[in-house]
Design an enzyme around this catalytic site. Sequence first.
Site, PDB file in Angstrom:
ATOM      1  CE  LYS A  11      -2.462   0.872   3.774  1.00  0.00           C
ATOM      2  NZ  LYS A  11      -2.300   2.241   4.312  1.00  0.00           N
ATOM      3  CB  SER A  12       3.768   2.328   2.041  1.00  0.00           C
ATOM      4  OG  SER A  12       3.172   2.318   3.312  1.00  0.00           O
ATOM      5  NE  ARG A  16       6.325   7.017   0.059  1.00  0.00           N
ATOM      6  CZ  ARG A  16       5.491   6.865   1.091  1.00  0.00           C
ATOM      7  NH1 ARG A  16       4.446   6.051   0.970  1.00  0.00           N
ATOM      8  NH2 ARG A  16       5.715   7.509   2.215  1.00  0.00           N
ATOM      9  N   GLY A 111      -4.397   8.831   5.343  1.00  0.00           N
ATOM     10  CA  GLY A 111      -3.451   9.871   5.708  1.00  0.00           C
ATOM     11  C   GLY A 111      -2.326  10.003   4.708  1.00  0.00           C
ATOM     12  NE  ARG A 139      -4.168   9.889  10.544  1.00  0.00           N
ATOM     13  CZ  ARG A 139      -3.620   8.919   9.818  1.00  0.00           C
ATOM     14  NH1 ARG A 139      -4.353   8.280   8.918  1.00  0.00           N
ATOM     15  NH2 ARG A 139      -2.372   8.582   9.985  1.00  0.00           N
ATOM     16  CG  ASP A 329       1.962   1.106   9.297  1.00  0.00           C
ATOM     17  OD1 ASP A 329       1.390   2.000   9.944  1.00  0.00           O
ATOM     18  OD2 ASP A 329       2.357   1.254   8.126  1.00  0.00           O
ATOM     19  NE  ARG A 401      -1.286  -0.246   9.106  1.00  0.00           N
ATOM     20  CZ  ARG A 401      -0.944  -0.874   8.004  1.00  0.00           C
ATOM     21  NH1 ARG A 401      -0.892  -2.194   7.983  1.00  0.00           N
ATOM     22  NH2 ARG A 401      -0.649  -0.199   6.899  1.00  0.00           N
TER      23      ARG A 401
END
Length: 445
Positions: A11-12, A16, A111, A139, A329, A401
Site C-alpha cells: 500500500k505505501s 507513491r 493519511g 488527524r 504499522d 490494523r
Amino acid sequence: MEGRIAVPGDKSIAHRWLILAATARGTSRLAGLPGSLDVRSTAYCLAQVCGSRARPSLDAWASEAPRSDEAHGFTWDGTGDEGREREVTVEGEGRDALRKPGRPLDCGNSGTTIRLLAGVLASAPFATVLTGDDSLRARPMERVAAPLREMGATVGTTDGHPPVEIEGRALHGIQHHLLAPSAQVKGAVLLAGLAAAGQTTVVEPVPTRDHTERALARLGAPVRSKDGTIHVAAFQHDGFEGALPGDVSSAAFLVGAAALTGGELEVHDVGLNPTRTHFLTVMGRMGVRVDRHVTGEALGEPLGELFVSAGQGLIGTRIEAWELPLVIDEVPVLAALAAHGVGETRFVGAGELRVKESDRLTGLADLLRGLGGRAEVEGDDLVVAGGGLAGGRADARGDHRMAMGAAVAALGARSGCDIEGMEAAAVSFPGFVGTLRALGARVGA
C-alpha cells in the site's frame, strides 16, 4: 494456521508510484496494485487533477471505492473482487498538466493520500481543498502544512486538521528538520522539492521508511541520502513500468497468526525493504522464528520470501522509543502476540499511536482488555501484561490494523471472540478474513 500465500501489493509503495505515474511524461504501467480502499482514494484524487489522457484509467481503478461524503464509513461487505490486484496504464502529461479539480478532493480514510498530495499540489497554479472521512479530519496536518508554507505555498488547515486548503505557488528549496518521525511528511516535502528552485533537504531524527527516496532514485531524480539527511532538486520524470512487491506490513499479521497458532507459513513475493522489516527483529526477541530471503527487486525495492516456523513459546520484550517509527504499522500485531506471551511487553514512547486512523494507544489497551487480557496505558507507553486471553468482545473502532490485530489476538484466546468492525481491514488488506480461513483459521461472520 499454515500454508503458502501471497499478500496484496504494498500500500505505501502503491500510493507513491501512482502519484509518480500521474505526474510522469509518457506512459506508465503498474502491475500488482492492491484493491485496498486507501490506494483507491489516491487514484480517485489523482483522477480529479490529472490531464484528460491520464484520467480514464485512474477513474476506472478508483470507481469502486466508497467516498466518505457519500458513505461516511465502510460499505464493503466481504463480497465482490475487492481483493483482486490490477494492472493500470496511465498516460501521463507531466506535472505541469495538473488542473484545478471541480470539487474538494476526498481522501477517504487515507493519511498517506492527503499528505503526499499536499506536497504535489503545493506547486500547482490553482487552489485545492483536501478532505476526508471523520477519522481523517481528526488527524494532524500542520506537520506537513508548515514546511510547504516555508517553501512558498499558501496552506490553510482547520484548527490544524483537514480540510486543508492549498493554493500552489512557485516553490523554493528549504532545509526541513522533521519534528517527529514521519515518512508521509518526508515524502510530501521531497515531492514538493521536485518542483522547487534550488535544493530541498529533509533531516530525520530517526530513520523512517524510504520508499519515496527509492522511487525517485529509480526514476533518475537527483536525490541523495546519507545519515538521515535527504537532498533532492527539481526534476521531471518520464513514464515507467514495473510490478509492486507484496505488502510486508500486511504479511506481519499473517506471520503473527502462524506464530501464535504454532503453524508454518511461507509468504512469497513480499517486499523486504529494511526500513519496513524491523518488526521481524522484535518478533524474534519474542520467540518467533522467521527466516527471510531476498530473491530479487521490484521498483527499486528488495523482493523475497518469509518463512515462519513454530517456536518454543512467546515471551515479553521492550520496544524502545527509537524503534517505534520502524514498527508503527505493526504495533497491533505485536501487541496481540504480547498478550499471549510470558511476562510484560512495553511499547515505550508510543504517543504517535494516538494520531493514527484511531487512537491506537488507548484503543489497543481497551481491545486486549475486551478480549480478556491485561493492558494499560502509562503516559505514552503501552504496557501489555501477557498471560493469554480469556476471550470476549472488542471493537476495532473503524481502524484497519486494529481489526486485523484483534483477529490475530483472538486466534489464541481460550474461548470465542467477537470483533466489531472487521470490515475495516479492507482499507489495507481486502480479503483478510478469507485469507485467514484459507490458512485454516475458524472464522465466522
